[in-house]
Design an enzyme around this catalytic site. Structure first.
Site, PDB file in Angstrom:
ATOM      1  N   SER A  78       0.825  -1.214   0.000  1.00 26.42           N
ATOM      2  CA  SER A  78       0.000   0.000   0.000  1.00 26.42           C
ATOM      3  C   SER A  78       0.858   1.262   0.000  1.00 26.42           C
ATOM      4  O   SER A  78       1.913   1.308   0.628  1.00 26.42           O
ATOM      5  CB  SER A  78      -0.899  -0.002   1.230  1.00 26.42           C
ATOM      6  OG  SER A  78      -1.688   1.155   1.231  1.00 26.42           O
ATOM      7  N   LYS A 124      -3.641   2.543  -2.282  1.00 30.17           N
ATOM      8  CA  LYS A 124      -3.185   3.467  -1.232  1.00 30.17           C
ATOM      9  C   LYS A 124      -4.287   3.640  -0.186  1.00 30.17           C
ATOM     10  O   LYS A 124      -5.464   3.693  -0.521  1.00 30.17           O
ATOM     11  CB  LYS A 124      -2.825   4.820  -1.851  1.00 30.17           C
ATOM     12  CG  LYS A 124      -2.319   5.823  -0.823  1.00 30.17           C
ATOM     13  CD  LYS A 124      -1.603   6.992  -1.472  1.00 30.17           C
ATOM     14  CE  LYS A 124      -1.317   8.092  -0.462  1.00 30.17           C
ATOM     15  NZ  LYS A 124      -0.429   7.653   0.636  1.00 30.17           N
ATOM     16  N   ASN A 172       9.554   8.231   4.235  1.00 26.18           N
ATOM     17  CA  ASN A 172       8.417   9.004   3.744  1.00 26.18           C
ATOM     18  C   ASN A 172       7.519   9.469   4.863  1.00 26.18           C
ATOM     19  O   ASN A 172       7.380   8.809   5.896  1.00 26.18           O
ATOM     20  CB  ASN A 172       7.611   8.184   2.726  1.00 26.18           C
ATOM     21  CG  ASN A 172       6.523   7.370   3.387  1.00 26.18           C
ATOM     22  OD1 ASN A 172       5.429   7.873   3.665  1.00 26.18           O
ATOM     23  ND2 ASN A 172       6.816   6.116   3.683  1.00 26.18           N
ATOM     24  N   ASN A 178      -5.141  -0.235   7.908  1.00 28.16           N
ATOM     25  CA  ASN A 178      -3.906   0.481   8.206  1.00 28.16           C
ATOM     26  C   ASN A 178      -3.895   0.808   9.697  1.00 28.16           C
ATOM     27  O   ASN A 178      -4.490   1.776  10.140  1.00 28.16           O
ATOM     28  CB  ASN A 178      -3.820   1.744   7.348  1.00 28.16           C
ATOM     29  CG  ASN A 178      -2.535   2.514   7.576  1.00 28.16           C
ATOM     30  OD1 ASN A 178      -1.872   2.345   8.600  1.00 28.16           O
ATOM     31  ND2 ASN A 178      -2.183   3.365   6.645  1.00 28.16           N
ATOM     32  N   CYS A 202       0.471   3.298  10.113  1.00 28.61           N
ATOM     33  CA  CYS A 202       1.172   4.448   9.547  1.00 28.61           C
ATOM     34  C   CYS A 202       1.826   5.214  10.702  1.00 28.61           C
ATOM     35  O   CYS A 202       1.148   5.597  11.649  1.00 28.61           O
ATOM     36  CB  CYS A 202       0.191   5.348   8.792  1.00 28.61           C
ATOM     37  SG  CYS A 202       0.957   6.890   8.285  1.00 28.61           S
ATOM     38  N   THR A 247       6.255   0.828   7.998  1.00 27.70           N
ATOM     39  CA  THR A 247       7.592   1.440   8.068  1.00 27.70           C
ATOM     40  C   THR A 247       8.057   1.642   9.511  1.00 27.70           C
ATOM     41  O   THR A 247       7.259   1.690  10.443  1.00 27.70           O
ATOM     42  CB  THR A 247       7.575   2.811   7.368  1.00 27.70           C
ATOM     43  OG1 THR A 247       6.522   3.586   7.935  1.00 27.70           O
ATOM     44  CG2 THR A 247       7.370   2.668   5.883  1.00 27.70           C
ATOM     45  N   GLY A 288       8.612  -5.516   4.089  1.00 29.56           N
ATOM     46  CA  GLY A 288       9.658  -4.679   4.683  1.00 29.56           C
ATOM     47  C   GLY A 288      10.987  -4.939   4.013  1.00 29.56           C
ATOM     48  O   GLY A 288      11.674  -5.900   4.335  1.00 29.56           O
ATOM     49  N   GLY A 323       7.188  -2.844  -2.012  1.00 30.11           N
ATOM     50  CA  GLY A 323       6.858  -1.434  -2.234  1.00 30.11           C
ATOM     51  C   GLY A 323       8.055  -0.640  -2.690  1.00 30.11           C
ATOM     52  O   GLY A 323       8.215  -0.340  -3.880  1.00 30.11           O
ATOM     53  N   SER A 324       8.939  -0.317  -1.756  1.00 30.36           N
ATOM     54  CA  SER A 324      10.063   0.565  -2.069  1.00 30.36           C
ATOM     55  C   SER A 324      10.929   0.050  -3.210  1.00 30.36           C
ATOM     56  O   SER A 324      11.564   0.843  -3.899  1.00 30.36           O
ATOM     57  CB  SER A 324      10.931   0.769  -0.834  1.00 30.36           C
ATOM     58  OG  SER A 324      10.161   1.331   0.193  1.00 30.36           O
TER      59      SER A 324
END
Lengths: 233, 296
Positions: free
Chosen positions: B19, B42, B66, B121, B124, B187, B237, B259-260
């Site tokens: 996401s 997202k 981020n 979520n 965050c 994160t 991760g 993701g990253s």
């Protein structure tokens, strides 16, 4: 991110200026930087030469940038993105308003490559036309007729034998680009043309997805320069 | 050899798009769905949200940091955008939702009939009254999951934060609430300072670290959760290479999220998929057979 110093600010009119940095940013014409004016926002700006940006005050950050003092330190990410495809033959550059910025860089680059470059440059008024002294061969159009052709730059382009150019490059407000896209489509010249697009950008490095087009391309990575034939307009 | 089944979702490979990465538009989700086992959009809340000022993402030697600030067009507008995924998407679509209360969480599911599952979520690290702020409290996590499960028949995943004392305690609370799988991890809190301007690089000062730097942290969370929970674990991760995918599966992940790593290429999932195919051909075992093998 790294920092550069603004060495010189050239003011073109009441709301447009060129900021010249103290160092050259290794880049190609059409590439952009994410520029962070500390205390304001980080925004995407096309390079107008390997060591400058040309910016028009439209929001809080761009307003502050136009009024920045020489010596200011700004943060830079990039240069990044896909540049224009150069040519050493006949090139037509079509600019609308501040869309001239990346085309100024391209203009100088193509001339150094030995290309034959002609520029069509439109703005609302004569006062909004900037950096004309840098252009070798150009025609201008103004919405109010205060200079050059009375009408839009796309209307001016309509009168031109576009087919005789090997490559056509355009940058400007999206309605102008869409009108120009229609014209090129009618004349079956889309694949000769490259457009530099603008979108709201967040990360500027291809991960956040803010600048994604309906075609699935990211303006920050696959763009900002796109072959016009790839745009489903 | 790569297919996995996750809480009734049939996935062509175990790799889901995480996401927040390229998940604001249907067009990018559709493009990625070609090679993804599933995509997670997202995070979206009830109301439209601006998010933080730029800069919101920075990269450094070992990943990204981020603090986008849960920017979102709001549930109704986002659901309209996602509609085209139904016809053009090539894998299951998971909608990630954020909210402050169990009721608000539950009210979000009805906006997304095109979703195949939901991700909560709860993690965050840089939003007020959402994400980790609600996901660090086991009681609240249990209530949120239970309330959301009452609102939908679809699978519900809980995405957990590594920024807690005991992630297993939160995972267990989600399991007791009836969650179908846990996603570990979001994160890790972090920051970066520019030494020329002498200022934090992110407008929000700090944010969440992702990418290669956090892989060992995430892997340990997956390991612990797999040991203590009955429900599937989705590992996320810092996964960047096909070996990372295998490591997470061996640690107990039924599926993984990436993701990253898309920072390196839009076609990351394609290249990982090809490498994993070669790996399974070499070992003669399907990826599904390897889940949790490192515990044996």
């Amino acid at each position: 991110m790294y920092c550069v110093k603004v060495e010189k600010v050239v003011r073109h009119n009441k709301d447009t200026a060129t900021l010249i940095f103290d160092s050259i940013l290794p880049s190609y014409p059409g590439q952009f930087v994410m520029l962070n004016l500390f205390g304001y926002e980080e925004i995407p700006l096309s390079l107008s030469s390997p060591r400058s940006i040309t910016v028009k005050a439209v929001g809080e950050t761009t307003k502050a940038l136009v009024n920045v003092n020489p010596g200011a330190i700004v943060g830079i990410k990039g240069p990044s993105g896909n540049p224009f495809t150069p040519t050493d033959t006949k090139a037509l550059l079509v600019a609308g308003g501040i869309g001239i910025a990346p085309l100024l860089y391209l203009h100088d680059y193509l001339i150094a490559e030995g290309a034959n470059v002609h520029v069509l440059y439109g703005a609302r008024t004569a006062d909004e036309l900037v950096c004309l002294e840098r252009l070798k061969s150009y025609e201008v159009a103004t919405d109010d007729g205060s200079k050059g052709f009375y009408g839009s730059v796309v209307e001016l382009a309509e009168l031109k034998p576009l087919r005789k150019y090997e490559r056509i490059y355009a940058c400007g407000p999206e309605p102008m680009l869409r009108a120009f896209h229609r014209l090129l489509k009618e004349r079956r010249l889309l694949d000769k043309a490259e457009f530099s697009l603008e979108r709201l950008m967040r990360c500027g490095m291809g991960v956040c997805g803010s600048c994604v087009l309906p075609e699935g391309f990211r303006v920050c990575v696959e763009g900002p320069v796109f072959n016009a034939a790839k745009l489903e307009w | 050899m790569l297919e996995v089944e996750l809480c009734s979702l049939k996935m062509k490979n175990p790799m889901m798009l995480a996401s927040g990465i390229l998940g604001s538009h249907a067009s990018s989700l559709i493009r990625i769905s070609k090679h993804a086992g599933a995509v997670v959009a997202k995070s979206v809340g009830l109301e439209a949200r601006e998010g933080y000022k730029n800069p919101v993402v920075i990269n450094y030697a070992h990943g990204l940091i981020n603090a986008v600030g849960l920017s979102s067009p709001g549930a109704r507008a986002f659901a309209e955008k996602l509609n085209s995924f139904k016809t053009e998407g090539r894998c299951p679509l998971i909608v990630s939702v954020f909210a402050s209360t169990p009721e608000e969480f539950a009210s979000l599911t009805s906006f997304f009939p095109m979703a195949d599952a939901f991700e909560l979520n709860l993690s965050c690290p840089h939003a007020e009254n959402a994400g980790m702020a609600v996901g660090s409290n086991p009681e609240l996590v249990r209530e949120i999951v239970a309330e959301v499960k009452r609102s939908t028949e679809k699978p519900v995943f809980a995405k957990l934060s590594p920024n807690v004392l005991d992630i297993v305690e939160i995972g267990k609370a989600a399991e007791e609430g009836g969650v179908d799988a846990v996603v570990a991890v979001n994160t890790v809190r972090g920051m970066s300072i520019d030494i020329t301007s002498r200022k934090p690089k992110l407008s929000n000062i700090s944010g969440g670290v992702s990418g290669e730097a956090i892989k060992p942290i995430a892997l340990k969370c997956v390991w612990d959760l797999y040991k203590e929970l009955e429900i599937p674990v989705i590992g996320v991760g810092g996964i960047t290479t096909w070996k990372d995918v295998v490591e997470f599966i061996l640690a107990g992940a039924t599926a993984v999220q990436i993701g990253s790593a898309l920072f390196y290429s839009y076609r990351m999932l394609y290249s990982l998929m090809e490498s994993l195919r070669a790996y399974t051909r070499q070992t003669g075992e399907s990826l599904a057979e390897l889940v949790g093998k490192a515990h044996e």
